[in-house]
Structures are given as C-alpha cells and as structure tokens.
Design an enzyme around this catalytic site. Structure first.
Site, PDB file in Angstrom:
ATOM      1  N   ARG A  67      74.302  -1.090  22.388  1.00 28.64           N
ATOM      2  CA  ARG A  67      73.009  -1.779  22.324  1.00 28.64           C
ATOM      3  C   ARG A  67      73.177  -3.230  22.765  1.00 28.64           C
ATOM      4  O   ARG A  67      72.339  -3.784  23.467  1.00 28.64           O
ATOM      5  CB  ARG A  67      72.460  -1.739  20.895  1.00 28.64           C
ATOM      6  CG  ARG A  67      71.098  -2.398  20.724  1.00 28.64           C
ATOM      7  CD  ARG A  67      69.996  -1.535  21.296  1.00 28.64           C
ATOM      8  NE  ARG A  67      68.687  -2.172  21.135  1.00 28.64           N
ATOM      9  CZ  ARG A  67      67.562  -1.495  20.934  1.00 28.64           C
ATOM     10  NH1 ARG A  67      67.584  -0.179  20.888  1.00 28.64           N
ATOM     11  NH2 ARG A  67      66.410  -2.123  20.820  1.00 28.64           N
ATOM     12  N   ILE A  94      63.459  -3.717  20.367  1.00 26.12           N
ATOM     13  CA  ILE A  94      63.802  -4.936  19.635  1.00 26.12           C
ATOM     14  C   ILE A  94      64.968  -5.595  20.362  1.00 26.12           C
ATOM     15  O   ILE A  94      66.018  -4.954  20.552  1.00 26.12           O
ATOM     16  CB  ILE A  94      64.227  -4.602  18.178  1.00 26.12           C
ATOM     17  CG1 ILE A  94      63.103  -3.807  17.482  1.00 26.12           C
ATOM     18  CG2 ILE A  94      64.574  -5.874  17.420  1.00 26.12           C
ATOM     19  CD1 ILE A  94      61.787  -4.539  17.366  1.00 26.12           C
ATOM     20  N   THR A 110      52.958  -9.774  21.487  1.00 30.64           N
ATOM     21  CA  THR A 110      51.638  -9.445  20.960  1.00 30.64           C
ATOM     22  C   THR A 110      51.765  -8.167  20.151  1.00 30.64           C
ATOM     23  O   THR A 110      52.439  -7.231  20.562  1.00 30.64           O
ATOM     24  CB  THR A 110      50.596  -9.295  22.083  1.00 30.64           C
ATOM     25  OG1 THR A 110      49.344  -8.969  21.486  1.00 30.64           O
ATOM     26  CG2 THR A 110      50.965  -8.255  23.119  1.00 30.64           C
ATOM     27  N   HIS A 111      51.145  -8.180  18.954  1.00 27.15           N
ATOM     28  CA  HIS A 111      51.268  -7.046  18.034  1.00 27.15           C
ATOM     29  C   HIS A 111      49.864  -6.605  17.612  1.00 27.15           C
ATOM     30  O   HIS A 111      49.038  -7.468  17.263  1.00 27.15           O
ATOM     31  CB  HIS A 111      52.095  -7.454  16.811  1.00 27.15           C
ATOM     32  CG  HIS A 111      52.278  -6.350  15.811  1.00 27.15           C
ATOM     33  ND1 HIS A 111      53.140  -5.292  16.022  1.00 27.15           N
ATOM     34  CD2 HIS A 111      51.682  -6.128  14.609  1.00 27.15           C
ATOM     35  CE1 HIS A 111      53.067  -4.468  14.984  1.00 27.15           C
ATOM     36  NE2 HIS A 111      52.205  -4.946  14.117  1.00 27.15           N
TER      37      HIS A 111
HETATM   38  C1  GRF Z   1      49.456  -3.332  22.790  1.00 27.04           C
HETATM   39  O1  GRF Z   1      48.412  -3.126  21.854  1.00 27.04           O
HETATM   40  C2  GRF Z   1      50.640  -3.951  22.091  1.00 27.04           C
HETATM   41  O2  GRF Z   1      50.287  -4.846  21.071  1.00 27.04           O
HETATM   42  C3  GRF Z   1      51.293  -2.736  21.507  1.00 27.04           C
HETATM   43  O3  GRF Z   1      51.185  -1.743  22.496  1.00 27.04           O
HETATM   44  C4  GRF Z   1      50.028  -2.004  23.274  1.00 27.04           C
HETATM   45  C5  GRF Z   1      50.453  -2.097  24.713  1.00 27.04           C
HETATM   46  O4  GRF Z   1      49.325  -1.902  25.502  1.00 27.04           O
HETATM   47  N1  GRF Z   1      52.659  -2.997  21.157  1.00 27.04           N
HETATM   48  P1  GRF Z   1      49.432  -2.152  27.099  1.00 27.04           P
HETATM   49  O5  GRF Z   1      50.715  -1.492  27.565  1.00 27.04           O
HETATM   50  O6  GRF Z   1      49.443  -3.622  27.315  1.00 27.04           O
HETATM   51  O7  GRF Z   1      48.179  -1.494  27.632  1.00 27.04           O
END
Ligand code: GRF
Length: 202
Positions: A67, A94, A110-111
């Site tokens: 990893r 990760i 972004t989460h």
């Molecule tokens: C997003 O909602 C992100 O937060 C999550 O997976 C989704 C990815 O969507 N981890 P995309 O690939 O940008 O359409």
C-alpha cells in the site's frame, strides 16, 4: 493556481470544476485543472478529463506490492504536474503518509454528509439508515484520518420520506458541486490559512 483532481467514478464534481474554469476563464476562476488522476481505469471521470484534453494518470493498488508503494506512486504521479492544490472529487482511496507529506495542507476532499456525522465510504447510505432528517456535504482539508480534516464549508440537504440512497445522493451532489466549485475557487484566488481546526480564507 494549478489543480490536480483525483476521481474514482462518474466525475460530475470534476465536470463542475471543468465547467467553472471554462466559464470564468483560468484568470477569472483563479485556477486551472492541469491533470486528472484515478485509482482505476474505464471510469467516466477519466473520459471527462480526456474530452477536456487533459492528461490523466491511473494508480491501481493491485499494481503495487504494498500500500505504501501505491501511495508513493500516487504522490509521484500527482507531483509531476506541480499542483498548488489537489482535489479529491469522489476519489475512493485513503492516501498515506507519503501523499500527505507532500500535499497535506493543500489537499481538499468533498464528502456527501455533514461531517463529523457519517464519515467513510457510505455517508449517504448511513445518514438514510440512521433516519437523519437533514444531511448534506462537506468540503474539508484531508488529514491523516478518514474524513476528519479541518472543515472548509458545508451544505445542508433535507432528507425526504421517499428517498432511497441514489435519489438522496443525487440531490446532495447538486449542492456539493456548487459548494466545491465555490470553495476551490476561493482557496485559489484568495489564499487561506489553517489554524488548528479552523480554515480562514483571506
Ligand atoms: C460525491 O458525492 C463524493 O462526495 C462521493 O462520491 C461522489 C462522487 O461523485 N465520495 P462524482 O464522481 O463526482 O460524480
């Protein structure tokens, strides 16, 4: 500012960033995407990058003995493009010590949930299962935890009785794409400071 964006799936957040740069121009937006990286082949996110004429790279965990070697390879492939900011837009791995040593403090994720609630790979499903009445999305700096870094911005999305995971996720992504475009642009244009858990954008 130079951005490298990391994806693992459909890449609609990447597309929102591409469109924002195209609409505002690199000067206007304050940044340009110089490359797109992924942990797997054959995803729409890479196709979007190729359609935009961007260089891409893929680092698959199974191509490395450990990893740590994968992490170092991802860090090296990213560093080759000399980014000022790295954006994880649906990147589902990760990263490790090497990547954070190089890009910590300028690596944004972004989460699709309101951290610290529902971290991890199934934030939408977990919020729904829990019976949350509101959820949303969080843009944050990546630290050495999972979805635990300093929060930059959040957006709230109501959960509806008829929601299933995909309907809710689609509604979250509408807010998320706008939030990510706004945050990345402001970080690039204004500069920022991270003070403990607080992020101050000049
Ligand atoms: C997003 O909602 C992100 O937060 C999550 O997976 C989704 C990815 O969507 N981890 P995309 O690939 O940008 O359409």
């Amino acid at each position: 500012k130079r951005l490298v964006v990391l994806v693992s799936g459909s890449g609609t957040n990447l597309q929102a960033l591409l469109d924002a740069v195209a609409d505002a121009g690199t000067e206007g937006y304050g940044a340009e995407i110089v490359a797109v990286g992924a942990d797997r082949e054959g995803i729409e996110g890479l196709a979007r990058a190729e359609r935009a004429g961007l260089p891409t790279f893929v680092c698959k965990v199974k191509d490395y003995d450990t990893r740590e070697e994968w992490d170092a390879a991802l860090a090296g492939a990213t560093a080759a493009y000399e980014p000022d900011l790295v954006v994880s837009a649906g990147f589902m791995k990760i990263v490790g010590k090497e990547f954070l040593a190089r890009f910590g403090g300028r690596f944004v994720n972004t989460h699709p949930a309101l951290l610290p609630s529902f971290p991890g790979a199934h934030g939408v499903r977990d919020a729904l299962a829990y019976g949350a009445r509101v959820t949303g999305c969080t843009v944050h700096f990546v630290d050495d935890g999972v979805d635990t870094g300093p929060i930059i911005a959040q957006g709230v999305v109501e959960v509806r009785d008829e929601d299933d995971e995909s309907a809710l996720h689609e509604r979250i992504k509408e807010v998320e794409r706008r939030l990510l475009v706004d945050v990345v642009g402001r970080l690039a244009r204004n500069g920022y400071r991270i003070e403990g858990r607080k992020v101050v954008i000049q």
